[in-house]
Design an enzyme around this catalytic site. Structure first.
Site, PDB file in Angstrom:
ATOM      1  N   LEU A 148      11.745 -20.651  -4.051  1.00 54.08           N
ATOM      2  CA  LEU A 148      10.207 -20.024  -3.717  1.00 54.08           C
ATOM      3  C   LEU A 148       8.931 -19.901  -4.131  1.00 54.08           C
ATOM      4  CD1 LEU A 148       9.454 -17.364  -1.382  1.00 54.08           C
ATOM      5  CD2 LEU A 148       9.893 -16.127  -3.806  1.00 54.08           C
ATOM      6  N   ASP A 182       0.876  -1.591   0.360  1.00 56.07           N
ATOM      7  CA  ASP A 182      -0.014   0.007   0.168  1.00 56.07           C
ATOM      8  C   ASP A 182       0.795   1.732  -0.161  1.00 56.07           C
ATOM      9  OD1 ASP A 182      -2.338   1.341  -0.072  1.00 56.07           O
ATOM     10  OD2 ASP A 182      -2.718   1.189   2.612  1.00 56.07           O
ATOM     11  N   HIS A 196       3.274   3.528  -8.623  1.00 56.14           N
ATOM     12  CA  HIS A 196       2.738   1.667  -9.328  1.00 56.14           C
ATOM     13  C   HIS A 196       4.284   1.439  -9.716  1.00 56.14           C
ATOM     14  CE1 HIS A 196      -1.051   2.332  -7.847  1.00 56.14           C
ATOM     15  NE2 HIS A 196      -1.515   3.043  -8.979  1.00 56.14           N
TER      16      HIS A 196
HETATM   17  C1  FPP Z   1      -1.757   0.383  -3.221  1.00 59.80           C
HETATM   18  O1  FPP Z   1      -1.440   1.531  -3.796  1.00 59.80           O
HETATM   19  C2  FPP Z   1      -1.037  -0.143  -4.023  1.00 59.80           C
HETATM   20  C3  FPP Z   1      -2.103  -1.282  -5.220  1.00 59.80           C
HETATM   21  C4  FPP Z   1      -3.191  -0.571  -5.682  1.00 59.80           C
HETATM   22  C5  FPP Z   1      -1.629  -2.379  -5.836  1.00 59.80           C
HETATM   23  C6  FPP Z   1       0.234  -2.642  -6.159  1.00 59.80           C
HETATM   24  C7  FPP Z   1       0.401  -2.622  -7.413  1.00 59.80           C
HETATM   25  C8  FPP Z   1       1.812  -3.112  -7.276  1.00 59.80           C
HETATM   26  C9  FPP Z   1       2.331  -2.543  -6.756  1.00 59.80           C
HETATM   27  C10 FPP Z   1       1.877  -2.937  -9.170  1.00 59.80           C
HETATM   28  C11 FPP Z   1       1.490  -3.634  -9.698  1.00 59.80           C
HETATM   29  C12 FPP Z   1       1.754  -4.805  -9.365  1.00 59.80           C
HETATM   30  C13 FPP Z   1       3.014  -5.585  -9.991  1.00 59.80           C
HETATM   31  C14 FPP Z   1       3.293  -7.384  -9.250  1.00 59.80           C
HETATM   32  C15 FPP Z   1       2.664  -6.270 -11.628  1.00 59.80           C
HETATM   33  P1  FPP Z   1      -2.550   2.602  -3.729  1.00 59.80           P
HETATM   34  O2  FPP Z   1      -2.900   3.056  -5.195  1.00 59.80           O
HETATM   35  O3  FPP Z   1      -3.507   2.343  -3.084  1.00 59.80           O
HETATM   36  O4  FPP Z   1      -1.397   4.241  -2.844  1.00 59.80           O
HETATM   37  P2  FPP Z   1      -1.838   5.275  -1.662  1.00 59.80           P
HETATM   38  O5  FPP Z   1      -3.682   4.090  -1.060  1.00 59.80           O
HETATM   39  O6  FPP Z   1      -1.352   5.775  -1.743  1.00 59.80           O
HETATM   40  O7  FPP Z   1      -3.593   5.491  -2.800  1.00 59.80           O
END
Ligand code: FPP
Length: 257
Positions: free
Chosen positions: A146, A35, A52
Site C-alpha cells: 500500500l 473528523d 486524538h
Molecule cells: C479532527 O478531529 C482530526 C484532526 C485535527 C486530525 C486527525 C488527527 C489524528 C487522527 C491524530 C494524529 C494522526 C496521526 C497520523 C499521528 P477534531 O479535533 O476536529 O474533532 P472535532 O471536530 O470533533 O472537534
C-alpha cells in the site's frame, strides 16, 4: 373522522445499507478526512487529546483494512494548514502524536511493505519531524505494498498556488512557454505527482465539506460522508463506504447511454 393508517409506517421504512462485494472492483485510491476526535472525547467527558490518541488507533486499523481490501493508495488528512489556529497545547499534542506515530508505527508499517509518503508544506514543521519524515520516505521508497500518504500542514489551495509559482518561475527561466501548460504538465508541479486521483473520499463525523483537501485531485472523486466519529471508524465502516462507492456509476462528465 378516523384517519386512515399510512400504508408504510415510518418505522418500517428503514434504509437498506449497501453491502460490500469482495468480487466487485474496489477503489484504487481512498482519501480520508478524519473528523470528530474532539467530539468523541467530549461525549465521554474527556479532554480532546484523548480523542486524538484514540484517532491514531483508528488510523492503525484503517491502514491494515485498506491492505486487506486490496486498496492500493490511502491518503489521510492528519494536519491541515489551518489547524495551526487551534490552541498551542492541542497543536503540540498533535505534533507529539505525529512524532511517536512516525517513529513507532510507520517504521513497523514500512517493515510490512507499506510505502510511506508525506504531502504538505514542510517549512513550518520542526526539524526533527522533517528528519523523521524524510527518513521514513527514504527507507520505504522501494516497498511495493500500500502507498500510504500522510498530509501534514497541507492545504489544497496552497499546493495549487505553489505549483503555479514554480511553473511561472520555470517560464521566467526559459524552461517553458506559458502556452505549454496543460493538465498533465500542471499535475507534475503538484505534490501529489505520481499519485492517482482519489476514487473515493470519506469524511467522518457528519460534516460534509472538503476543507481544502486535495482540491485539484478530487475533481471526479466520489464522496461518502458518514456520521461515525473518527475514533469509532472500523474496518466495517470502510467496507460500508466502499460498498456505497461500488454502487455508484462514475461518468466523468459523460452520459450513461
Ligand atoms: C479532527 O478531529 C482530526 C484532526 C485535527 C486530525 C486527525 C488527527 C489524528 C487522527 C491524530 C494524529 C494522526 C496521526 C497520523 C499521528 P477534531 O479535533 O476536529 O474533532 P472535532 O471536530 O470533533 O472537534
Amino acid at each position: 373522522m378516523k384517519l386512515r393508517k399510512a400504508k408504510y409506517s415510518r418505522s418500517k421504512a428503514t434504509a437498506v445499507e449497501p453491502t460490500f462485494d469482495d468480487k466487485a472492483p474496489v477503489p484504487a485510491h481512498v482519501a480520508i478526512i478524519m473528523d470528530g476526535n474532539g467530539r468523541w472525547a467530549q461525549a465521554r467527558g474527556l479532554p480532546r487529546f484523548v480523542g486524538h490518541r484514540q484517532g491514531v488507533k483508528a488510523v492503525r486499523s484503517t491502514v491494515r483494512a485498506c491492505s486487506d481490501l486490496g486498496i492500493s493508495y490511502l491518503t489521510i488528512y492528519a494536519f491541515s494548514s489551518e489547524n495551526w489556529k487551534r490552541p498551542a497545547s492541542e497543536v503540540d499534542e498533535l505534533m507529539g502524536l505525529l512524532r511517536v506515530y512516525i517513529r513507532r508505527e510507520l517504521t513497523e508499517l514500512g517493515r510490512e511493505g507499506v510505502r510511506i509518503r508525506f504531502i504538505g508544506d514542510r517549512g513550518r514543521l520542526a526539524d526533527d519531524i522533517n528528519h523523521l519524515i524524510t527518513n521514513s520516505e527514504e527507507s520505504t521508497k522501494n516497498n511495493t505494498g500500500l502507498t500510504f500518504t500522510v498530509a501534514i500542514n497541507y492545504g489544497g489551495r496552497q499546493e495549487i498556488l505553489e505549483a503555479a509559482r514554480r511553473f511561472a518561475q520555470h517560464v521566467q527561466e526559459g524552461e517553458h512557454e506559458p502556452e505549454d501548460i496543460n493538465e498533465s504538465l500542471f499535475e507534475s508541479y503538484l505534490e501529489s505527482e505520481k499519485l492517482p486521483d482519489p476514487d473515493l473520499l470519506i469524511r467522518t463525523s457528519g460534516e460534509q465539506r472538503l476543507s481544502n483537501f486535495l482540491l485539484w485531485q478530487s475533481a471526479y472523486t466520489e464522496f461518502v460522508f458518514t456520521s461515525t466519529l473518527w475514533p469509532d471508524f472500523k474496518k466495517k465502516n470502510l467496507e460500508q463506504a466502499v460498498a456505497e462507492y461500488q454502487r455508484r456509476e462514475r461518468r466523468y462528465g459523460g452520459s450513461s447511454h
